[in-house]
Write an enzyme that holds these catalytic residues in place. Structure first.
Site, PDB file in Angstrom:
ATOM      1  CE1 TYR A  54      -3.313  -2.894   0.920  1.00  0.00           C
ATOM      2  CE2 TYR A  54      -4.590  -0.869   1.039  1.00  0.00           C
ATOM      3  CZ  TYR A  54      -4.534  -2.250   0.937  1.00  0.00           C
ATOM      4  OH  TYR A  54      -5.692  -2.966   0.853  1.00  0.00           O
ATOM      5  CE  LYS A  69       2.874 -18.182  -1.536  1.00  0.00           C
ATOM      6  NZ  LYS A  69       2.058 -19.417  -1.519  1.00  0.00           N
ATOM      7  CG  ASP A  99      -0.944 -20.771  -0.058  1.00  0.00           C
ATOM      8  OD1 ASP A  99      -0.442 -20.671   1.083  1.00  0.00           O
ATOM      9  OD2 ASP A  99      -0.363 -21.378  -0.993  1.00  0.00           O
ATOM     10  CG  ASP A 145      -7.905  -5.195   1.760  1.00  0.00           C
ATOM     11  OD1 ASP A 145      -8.877  -4.704   2.363  1.00  0.00           O
ATOM     12  OD2 ASP A 145      -7.824  -5.243   0.513  1.00  0.00           O
ATOM     13  CG  ASP A 158     -13.418  -7.723   2.210  1.00  0.00           C
ATOM     14  OD1 ASP A 158     -13.176  -6.956   3.166  1.00  0.00           O
ATOM     15  OD2 ASP A 158     -13.917  -7.335   1.131  1.00  0.00           O
TER      16      ASP A 158
HETATM   17  C1  IPM Z   1     -10.400  -1.581   3.815  1.00  0.00           C
HETATM   18  C2  IPM Z   1     -10.598  -1.024   2.436  1.00  0.00           C
HETATM   19  C3  IPM Z   1      -9.445  -0.073   2.106  1.00  0.00           C
HETATM   20  C4  IPM Z   1      -8.151  -0.862   2.173  1.00  0.00           C
HETATM   21  C5  IPM Z   1      -9.585   0.660   0.755  1.00  0.00           C
HETATM   22  C6  IPM Z   1     -10.869   1.433   0.668  1.00  0.00           C
HETATM   23  C7  IPM Z   1      -8.409   1.546   0.478  1.00  0.00           C
HETATM   24  O1  IPM Z   1     -10.720  -2.054   1.502  1.00  0.00           O
HETATM   25  O2  IPM Z   1     -10.320  -0.788   4.779  1.00  0.00           O
HETATM   26  O3  IPM Z   1     -10.329  -2.808   3.966  1.00  0.00           O
HETATM   27  O4  IPM Z   1      -7.797  -1.547   1.197  1.00  0.00           O
HETATM   28  O5  IPM Z   1      -7.483  -0.795   3.212  1.00  0.00           O
HETATM   29 MN    MN Z   2     -10.796  -4.047   2.388  1.00  0.00          MN
END
Ligand code: IPM
Ligand code: MN
Length: 369
Positions: free
Chosen positions: A141, A191, A223, A247, A251
């Site tokens: 990032y 990794k 993985d 990240d 999710d």
């Molecule tokens: C999160 C989001 C952010 C990230 C984006 C919006 C930049 O996906 O907070 O998980 O990737 O950190």
């Molecule tokens: Mn995210």
């Protein structure tokens, strides 16, 4: 207790969900006798439209003077054509860096009332309770150099994954300290079979682990971790990982909670703590009043716990969320059957506010005995 909070609603469903989090915080102030001040500013796509910048200086200045920042969501397809530094997301990344928090805490647990909503079988998710500690200021990032080059009519793009020992040490300590208050297990995800950054990560985490002899540490490749999250989420307590892996995995872990809309986060370790639901701006459902505000409301609870040390207030918000779910109320994303009571975003906020007032009453009655 006095709290000066900067609220950054941002894009898409951000304004809808933060409005409900603020409503719940106002009720907390009301029933517990605190004084909470809210100052709202723009960030992301809405800030680009108004000022040309995804992080206007007034917004940044206000955040740097606040006790904490509560953010909704960032991002809009309208800006897809812009280069990375001009996109709405750049505003969030600049803000994260300026506030300095490097440890992003993302708790994920299965709510009893929602276990049937998960695409995973109930016996797999029931009882799962994971804390992600995602490194937030390093890795791909922020690594330099980065960019897109063109020569002889073809383009190439590159990013840099970089971690220093001290960046790994500080986030590892947050993970170990958090695990001490939980089930005393840390799984570090990397990794290391391919990446040098991961080899340094693994070495450093193993060394820091010797400062915490009570903690059981294991390492997984990312993985494999992705698979275990789905097949055996109960094997995890604290998951410590770098920025991009965290990240992606957080999710994925949302299926344990039933919906991405349920997940909260808090970023600590810097000058100013930053709280945001894990979900994005969800442009497809923005403005329709159907977004799930519980992730934003649970982020407000994290704020009270971590920044303000108001544990009772935080626990009462969390209990209020559970009570509302137990009573069968659902936003669209967490509704499984027509028997459930479908509500919109403000109705869900209102229900949690009412349940919170009841939880606070019970607490006061208990203390009066
Ligand atoms: C999160 C989001 C952010 C990230 C984006 C919006 C930049 O996906 O907070 O998980 O990737 O950190
Ligand atoms: Mn995210």
């Amino acid at each position: 207790m006095q709290l000066n909070l900067v609220v950054l609603p941002g894009d898409g469903v951000g304004p809808e969900v933060t409005a409900q989090a603020v409503r719940v915080l106002r009720e907390v102030a009301n029933v517990y006798g605190h004084s909470f001040c809210f100052e709202e500013h723009t960030i992301g796509g809405v800030a680009i439209r108004e000022t040309g910048s995804p992080l206007p200086p007034v917004t940044l200045d206000a955040c740097l003077r606040a006790d904490a920042v509560l953010l909704g969501a960032i991002g809009s397809p309208e800006f897809d054509h812009l280069s990375s530094p001009q996109k709405p997301e750049a505003g969030l990344l600049q803000l994260r860096r300026a506030l300095g928090g490097f440890a992003n805490l993302r708790p994920v647990s299965s709510y009893a009332a929602l276990a049937g909503t998960s695409p995973l079988r109930t016996e797999i998710v029931d009882g799962a309770n994971i804390l992600f500690v995602r490194e937030l200021l390093g890795g791909l990032y922020f690594g330099e150099p980065r960019g897109i080059t063109s020569s002889n009519g073809t383009s190439a793009a590159f990013n840099t994954m970089r971690y220093s020992v001290s960046e790994i040490e500080r986030v590892a300590r947050v993970a170990f300290a958090a695990a001490m208050k939980r089930r005393r297990k840390v799984t570090s995800v990397d990794k290391a079979n391919v990446l040098e950054t991961s080899q340094l990560w693994r070495q450093t985490v193993s060394r820091i682990a010797t400062e915490y002899p009570q903690i059981e540490l294991d390492h997984l490749y990312v993985d494999t971790a992705a698979m275990h999250l789905i097949t055996n989420p109960k094997r995890f307590d604290v998951i410590l990982t770098e920025n991009l892996f965290g990240d992606i995995l957080s999710d994925e872990a949302a299926v344990i909670a039933g919906s991405l809309g349920m997940l909260a986060s808090g970023t600590v370790g810097g000058a100013i703590d930053l709280y945001e639901p894990v979900h994005g701006s969800a442009p497809d459902i923005a403005g329709r009043g159907i977004a799930n505000p519980l992730g934003a409301i649970a982020s407000a609870a994290m704020l009270l716990r971590h920044t303000m040390h108001l544990e009772n207030e935080a626990a009462d918000i969390e209990a209020a969320i559970e009570n509302v779910l137990d009573a069968g109320y659902r936003t669209r994303d967490i509704a499984a059957s027509s028997a459930e009571r479908m509500v919109n975003t403000p109705e869900m906020g209102q229900l949690v506010t009412e349940a919170l007032a009841e939880a606070a009453d019970r607490r006061h009655a208990y203390h009066a005995v």
